[in-house]
Design an enzyme around this catalytic site. Structure first.
Site, mmCIF file in Angstrom:
data_model
loop_
_atom_site.group_PDB
_atom_site.id
_atom_site.type_symbol
_atom_site.label_atom_id
_atom_site.label_comp_id
_atom_site.label_asym_id
_atom_site.label_seq_id
_atom_site.Cartn_x
_atom_site.Cartn_y
_atom_site.Cartn_z
ATOM 1 N N LYS A 52 8.407 -5.538 7.104
ATOM 2 C CA LYS A 52 7.704 -4.353 6.456
ATOM 3 C C LYS A 52 8.547 -3.204 5.222
ATOM 4 O O LYS A 52 9.257 -3.038 6.516
ATOM 5 C CB LYS A 52 6.843 -2.848 7.247
ATOM 6 C CG LYS A 52 6.302 -1.840 6.101
ATOM 7 C CD LYS A 52 4.793 -1.547 7.443
ATOM 8 C CE LYS A 52 3.931 -0.528 6.905
ATOM 9 N NZ LYS A 52 3.427 0.174 7.851
ATOM 10 N N VAL A 98 4.541 -4.955 2.874
ATOM 11 C CA VAL A 98 4.926 -6.365 3.461
ATOM 12 C C VAL A 98 4.943 -8.042 3.350
ATOM 13 O O VAL A 98 4.237 -8.147 2.673
ATOM 14 C CB VAL A 98 2.862 -6.359 4.574
ATOM 15 C CG1 VAL A 98 3.647 -7.037 5.749
ATOM 16 C CG2 VAL A 98 2.920 -4.538 4.895
ATOM 17 N N GLY A 108 0.848 -1.436 0.287
ATOM 18 C CA GLY A 108 0.235 -0.117 0.860
ATOM 19 C C GLY A 108 1.006 1.507 -0.134
ATOM 20 O O GLY A 108 2.136 0.912 0.442
ATOM 21 N N GLY A 109 0.879 2.778 0.397
ATOM 22 C CA GLY A 109 0.648 3.681 0.373
ATOM 23 C C GLY A 109 1.868 3.681 0.831
ATOM 24 O O GLY A 109 3.274 4.368 0.806
ATOM 25 N N MET A 110 2.260 3.202 2.272
ATOM 26 C CA MET A 110 2.704 3.013 3.229
ATOM 27 C C MET A 110 3.428 2.173 3.598
ATOM 28 O O MET A 110 4.776 2.177 4.189
ATOM 29 C CB MET A 110 1.817 3.678 5.056
ATOM 30 C CG MET A 110 1.695 4.674 4.772
ATOM 31 S SD MET A 110 2.946 5.973 4.661
ATOM 32 C CE MET A 110 3.906 5.891 6.254
ATOM 33 N N GLY A 111 3.452 1.300 2.834
ATOM 34 C CA GLY A 111 4.482 0.017 2.819
ATOM 35 C C GLY A 111 4.735 -1.232 1.964
ATOM 36 O O GLY A 111 2.880 -1.333 1.848
ATOM 37 N N ASP A 115 -5.377 6.269 11.587
ATOM 38 C CA ASP A 115 -6.194 5.726 10.301
ATOM 39 C C ASP A 115 -7.148 4.150 11.546
ATOM 40 O O ASP A 115 -6.857 3.167 10.602
ATOM 41 C CB ASP A 115 -4.663 5.152 9.505
ATOM 42 C CG ASP A 115 -5.519 4.602 7.897
ATOM 43 O OD1 ASP A 115 -6.572 4.989 7.469
ATOM 44 O OD2 ASP A 115 -4.980 3.429 7.721
#
Length: 893
Positions: free
Chosen positions: A42, A27, A22-25, A135
């Site tokens: 991650k 996994v 996703g946008g943050m990493g 979030d």
């Protein structure tokens, strides 16, 4: 630098597959070969790694997670950097996301309350650490197979203004739909349907933004959909800013307290929300229990509205009785929650220590913390200590719920809850301590007396008299008892010499067998007015089971069934509230080596070096003479197998298959390292335990077993000392010839001792612990003559262990390890005991056996028990109101 899509390893972790991105990493699922566990790793994608702002956020995630230490928050194991890329090594949480669960529709109300309390508790821990999630959504919450909620992905979290000294809290971030996608900086952060109004407007946020998101999640769990769902991000934000939440759409059965939590959490003006999310879960748990589960308008109403007033008048005129019809009475709601979390070092050792009980009237819970009885009121949840109970080792309630009994210093006592002082009732045998005790309505207290069976004494004191005698040819002892209301019989656990544990009903004269389950340990049986016997199955990480029971006919009328996994010491009140402990008291699942106090270390992290993480319980370990292998016991009593791990290759394997109900604890390596002697406890045969011999390569039994009793093996493996009694009944150590295998005793050494003795590596001295002075101390005598007696410990001691070269003797004192030097120049002499290992400082746990490395003098032992993720474990006191309603189809009523 980009991330290799075909990556196979990160540091020492072996990558198994990609879990998601996703946008943050990105996994990955990976395996930690050193500790034998799976982890989540991650990584930052290239477009994030090259962005200083997002890279800073990633590093903050590592710091944030490292601060948190809570069972409902996924933990962090470490940070790795490889080929210019950065990775977080995280706890891999098995289960399904709450989002996946909600795809199937709304959840049962009682399950929603249980999960909501856990989620709020985890977020509360983050808030207390100065962290806002920002979030919080179903996709960031995983429900484990045992029903535990874990909050994940603090990649969007930031330190709250109170804890942060930078201006990063105002960094612009991303709004996304339900699935994160790579984005550009400069827009709003969060998942649209769950963000707060202030977050949607891009304004300053604080911990109350998580409270809003929590309210949205609670609503969705109850209804099956978000109150602010929309076809687009714009639609969702518009609903958040302008649409009122319709609480009339909540299903029937929702507690009034949950409605209040939704109302307070979903206030657009954050000043009108809860100040702390802890207030929300407290409201969910402890809201007025007598309020109706649904509004009055939704409950059954008299039929007057359907008949009309004229119809009633007409009916009255002709003498007709009009029935006012109502809906049938709804089942009582099942509510599950935790009232206290204790560290394993705060509670009593042993699976039979009755340190927890709810009062018969259900108004109070009593439990022992640090050997002092605490009483918690179920209405106000205020806790207070009973100051006169210092040193308490067990407790039990009076039938009237106004007094508690407990034992201390080999005596039985009672104390009034509202004062009145303490009364000593009688002396209690040492081998009867720890057993559940029954206090009957007729004023008798029945307790275990070991070899003397069950005794009884009046609740005002006196001389104990027999209640149920033990047949020495058939029974080892009785493990506990509890009252069956309106009956002269008690529920008792019978431990036969040959056969499984059995729950019986007995009035002291006639006994009826009720429940047995193969070779499993059974304990703590208690009658529930729902028409069940509730009991514990298993030992340190036991389970709560129940069986339908006819109390009038004293017979089980249905098959036993599982009530809760991971349960200990069940206790039930007359109103159907079940209370039990949930946690692991096994003593650890990781074998490690510990540097002694004052050791010179290049890196302080080397003070503890993990050798092996083992699922379940670990007993031992003992290191081989050459220092290359470790033998240990592995499993859940009563079934524990002996295993060996190579410290060179890392391989591990079991060395023997035992009979059901046998637990093998490694005792000694042969001098050449080819054999391992084990103390084997049989929970079916009884006795202290036989000495069994196995080949260290796993090829099977190497010698015939020798007699029952605790034992010490001479380092040369020519003889073994085994505990027993002589013809006069004196307890002593008896010398066995190992070469002759099963030949009778050759020599006798009579000593007052407790626990396992230890023979020094030269075969000249015997160390043992004795309580002959009233306090356990370590002594040394000549071996094998038993002549001479040298005191070694000063402030108490037990569990002696010799240094591999015989130059020192180690022993346990209050859980720590002390060292005493040994001089044999002209006369035998011993130095002053010095602290060698501070177990609390390094997290060591000394279980059954431990050893000293011949290479560097490090202590080989187990770590204190920890939850997956490296968090300190907690023993939770769990409450289930109206527990039997969940199993209505298995009722004994």
């Amino acid at each position: 630098m980009g991330i290799d899509p075909n990556i196979t390893s990160i540091g020492h972790y072996r990558v198994l597959r990609e879990l998601g991105r996703g946008g943050m990493g990105v996994v990955y699922l990976a395996e930690d070969p050193r500790l034998g566990r799976e982890v989540a790793i991650k990584a930052l994608p290239e477009e994030v790694a090259e962005d200083p702002t997002r890279l800073d956020r990633f590093e903050r995630e590592a710091r944030v997670l490292a601060q948190l230490n809570h069972p409902n928050v996924a933990g962090i194991y470490g940070v790795e950097e490889q080929d210019g890329a950065r990775y977080l090594v995280l706890e891999y949480v098995k289960g399904e996301t709450l989002a996946d669960a909600l795809d199937r529709g709304p959840l049962p109300v009682d399950e929603v309350i249980n999960l909501a309390v856990q989620i709020a508790s985890g977020v509360e821990a983050a808030h207390e650490a100065g962290v806002i999630h920002r979030d919080l959504k179903p996709g960031n919450i995983v429900i484990t197979p045992d029903g535990k909620a874990k909050v994940l992905d603090f990649g969007l979290a930031r330190q709250s203004e109170e804890q942060s000294s930078s201006n990063h809290s105002e960094a612009a971030t991303l709004t996304s739909p339900a699935i994160h996608t790579p984005t550009t900086p400069g827009v709003i952060l969060g998942t649209a349907a769950y963000m707060s109004p202030e977050q949607a407007r891009g304004r300053r946020v604080d911990k109350r933004t998580d409270i809003w998101s929590f309210g949205v999640i609670l609503y969705e769990m109850l209804c099956g959909y978000s109150p602010f769902r929309g076809e687009s991000v714009t639609d969702s934000i518009g609903a958040i800013l302008h649409k009122d939440v319709d609480l009339t759409r909540l299903p029937n059965g929702v507690p009034a307290s949950a409605r209040r939590v939704l109302h307070r959490s979903l206030q657009r003006d954050k000043n009108k929300r809860y100040r702390d999310i802890g207030d929300a879960w407290i409201e969910l748990l402890h809201g007025s229990r007598d309020e109706p589960a649904v509004p009055a308008a939704e409950q059954g109403v008299p039929l007057i509205g359907a008949l009309g007033l004229s119809a009633l008048v007409a009916a009255a005129a002709i003498g007709t009785t009009v029935l006012l019809l109502q809906k049938p009475e709804a089942p009582k709601p099942v509510r599950k929650y935790t009232v206290a979390s204790l560290g394993p070092d705060e509670v009593a050792d042993g699976f039979q220590q009755n340190w927890l009980a709810i009062s018969p009237d259900g108004k109070r819970i009593a439990y022992i913390v640090d050997r002092v009885i605490q009483v918690r009121d179920m209405d106000s949840f205020e806790q207070r200590a009973l100051s006169e109970t210092e040193g308490a080792e067990g407790l039990f309630w009076s039938p009237s719920s106004d007094a508690l009994g407990y034992y201390r210093d080999s005596s039985l006592y009672r104390i009034g809850i509202e004062g009145g002082g303490t009364i000593r009732l009688c002396e209690i045998p040492e081998d009867g301590k720890g057993m559940p005790i029954a206090w009957t309505e007729s004023g008798k207290i029945i307790f275990s007396a070991g070899e003397d069976g069950l005794l009884q004494v009046g609740d005002r004191g006196g001389e104990p008299t027999p209640f149920l005698a033990r047949n020495p040819e058939l029974e080892i002892d009785f493990h506990g008892c509890s009252v069956i209301p309106n009956s002269d019989a008690l529920l008792i656990v019978r431990h036969p010499i040959d056969g499984p544990f059995t729950i019986i009903a007995s009035d002291g004269t006639t006994s009826t067998e009720l429940i047995s389950m193969r070779s499993d340990l059974l304990s703590n049986p208690i009658y529930s007015r729902s028409g069940h016997i509730v009991f514990q199955r298993g030992m340190f990480t036991g389970e709560i089971w129940a069986a339908p029971f006819d109390a009038k006919k004293l017979r089980v009328i249905g098959d036993p069934f599982l009530v809760s996994t991971g349960g200990l010491m069940p206790t039930v009140s007359s109103d159907g509230t079940l209370v039990f402990a949930q946690g692991d008291l096994s003593g650890g699942g990781t074998i490690a080596s510990f540097a002694p106090v004052g050791a010179e270390l290049d890196d302080q992290s080397a003070a503890v070096e993990e050798i092996l993480a083992v699922p379940g319980s670990v007993f031992g370990p003992i290191i081989s003479p050459d220092g290359t292998r470790v033998a240990y016991g592995r499993g859940e009593p009563p079934d524990v197998e002996p295993w060996v791990i190579s410290l060179v290759r890392g391989s591990q394997f079991p060395i023997a298959e035992l009979e059901p109900g046998e637990a093998a604890m490694p005792l000694s390596w042969s001098p050449d390292g080819t054999e391992i002697a084990c103390q084997v406890f049989s929970f079916r045969r009884g006795g202290t335990g036989q000495i069994a011999f196995f080949a260290a390569d796993g090829s099977g039994t190497s010698r015939v077993r020798i007699a029952d009793g605790f034992a010490a093996i001479e380092p040369s493996w020519k003889t073994a000392l085994v505990q027993g009694k002589n013809e006069e009944g004196e307890t002593g150590l008896f010398l066995h010839d190992l070469d002759a295998r099963d030949e009778p005793v050759l020599t006798e050494i009579v000593l007052e001792f407790s626990g396992r003795p230890a023979i020094d590596p030269r075969g000249e001295l015997l160390a043992y612990a004795s309580s002959r002075t009233g306090e356990s101390q370590v002594y040394v005598t000549r071996y094998p003559s038993g002549k001479g007696r040298w005191p070694v410990s000063v402030g108490g001691g037990t569990g002696p262990v010799w240094a591999p070269d015989g130059s020192a003797l180690f022993f346990e004192e209050n859980g720590d390890v002390f060292r005493v030097s040994v001089s044999r120049d002209e006369t035998l002499s011993f130095g002053t005991p010095e602290l060698y290992l501070d177990t609390n400082a390094v997290g060591a746990e000394l279980t059954f056996a431990w050893s000293v490395s011949p290479e560097d003098g490090r202590i080989i032992a187990t770590t204190s028990p920890t939850e997956e993720g490296g968090q300190d474990p907690k023993v939770a006191i769990r409450v289930v109101e109206n527990w039997a309603e969940e199993f209505a189809d298995r009722s004994g009523r």
